[in-house]
Design a protein around this motif. Structure first.
Motif, PDB file in Angstrom:
ATOM      1  N   HIS A  24      38.393 -36.679   0.519  1.00 38.00           N
ATOM      2  CA  HIS A  24      37.035 -37.067   0.108  1.00 38.00           C
ATOM      3  C   HIS A  24      36.716 -36.518  -1.289  1.00 38.00           C
ATOM      4  O   HIS A  24      36.163 -37.223  -2.137  1.00 38.00           O
ATOM      5  N   MET A  25      37.080 -35.269  -1.524  1.00 34.36           N
ATOM      6  CA  MET A  25      36.824 -34.661  -2.839  1.00 34.36           C
ATOM      7  C   MET A  25      37.664 -35.329  -3.921  1.00 34.36           C
ATOM      8  O   MET A  25      37.197 -35.516  -5.045  1.00 34.36           O
ATOM      9  N   LEU A  28      35.884 -38.415  -5.006  1.00 32.68           N
ATOM     10  CA  LEU A  28      34.769 -38.090  -5.905  1.00 32.68           C
ATOM     11  C   LEU A  28      35.279 -37.756  -7.308  1.00 32.68           C
ATOM     12  O   LEU A  28      34.695 -38.163  -8.309  1.00 32.68           O
ATOM     13  N   ARG A 118      27.620 -34.712  -7.539  1.00 35.21           N
ATOM     14  CA  ARG A 118      27.821 -35.683  -6.449  1.00 35.21           C
ATOM     15  C   ARG A 118      27.994 -34.962  -5.114  1.00 35.21           C
ATOM     16  O   ARG A 118      27.409 -35.359  -4.118  1.00 35.21           O
ATOM     17  N   HIS A 119      28.786 -33.882  -5.084  1.00 38.63           N
ATOM     18  CA  HIS A 119      28.939 -33.209  -3.791  1.00 38.63           C
ATOM     19  C   HIS A 119      27.679 -32.442  -3.417  1.00 38.63           C
ATOM     20  O   HIS A 119      27.363 -32.300  -2.235  1.00 38.63           O
ATOM     21  N   SER A 128      26.822 -26.850   0.198  1.00 39.87           N
ATOM     22  CA  SER A 128      27.896 -26.944  -0.792  1.00 39.87           C
ATOM     23  C   SER A 128      28.304 -25.564  -1.299  1.00 39.87           C
ATOM     24  O   SER A 128      29.497 -25.238  -1.367  1.00 39.87           O
TER      25      SER A 128
END
Length: 147
Positions: A24-25, A28, A118-119, A128
């Motif tokens: 997922h990272m 991004l 974004r995260h 986070s």
């Protein structure tokens, strides 16, 4: 003893969960770096060389936790793109950015900021920051036990 089912394994396995989160990272990061002609991993290498002009490949590998063979491929590509250069000093090869490499640093930092924002947006700030802290601590412990 009964074997756990795959749903249980997938939701309770650190290896799978960390790899899944990493994917997922990565997505991004790739989206954030879309405007540059380099992958995110090169961005970290460029910034590290910029912050430590004359760094050796061994030091770079240690800072980025990558294998020497991986760093050689990355460095070769940066040199071929005229973003970095090698300089022999005795038996050591030192790494420096070219003017073109240094000129990319602000754009790279902007891309890093896009990833971060974004995260934060997806996970919320406290979640986070806690995740970053826990992962950093876990990495430190893993590195101490893998020496």
């Amino acid at each position: 003893m009964e074997s756990p089912d795959s749903d249980y394994l997938l939701s309770h396995c650190l290896y799978f969960t960390a790899a899944r989160f990493g994917r997922h990272m990565e997505k991004l990061a790739v989206e954030a770096f879309a405007s540059l002609d380099i992958p995110p991993s090169y961005g970290y290498m460029i910034i590290t060389i910029n912050d430590h002009p004359g760094i050796t490949q061994k030091e770079l590998c240690h800072k980025l936790t990558i294998a020497p063979s991986t760093s050689t491929r990355f460095i070769d590509k940066l040199v071929n793109q005229s973003l970095a250069k090698r300089k022999q000093e005795g038996k050591h090869i030192l790494l420096f950015l070219t003017d073109e490499g240094r000129a990319m640093c602000n754009e790279i930092y902007e891309c890093f900021n896009k990833i971060y924002m974004r995260h934060l947006e997806i996970l919320n700030s406290s979640h986070s920051q806690e995740l970053i802290r826990l992962l950093h601590e876990a990495n430190e412990i893993m590195e101490k036990n893998n020496r």
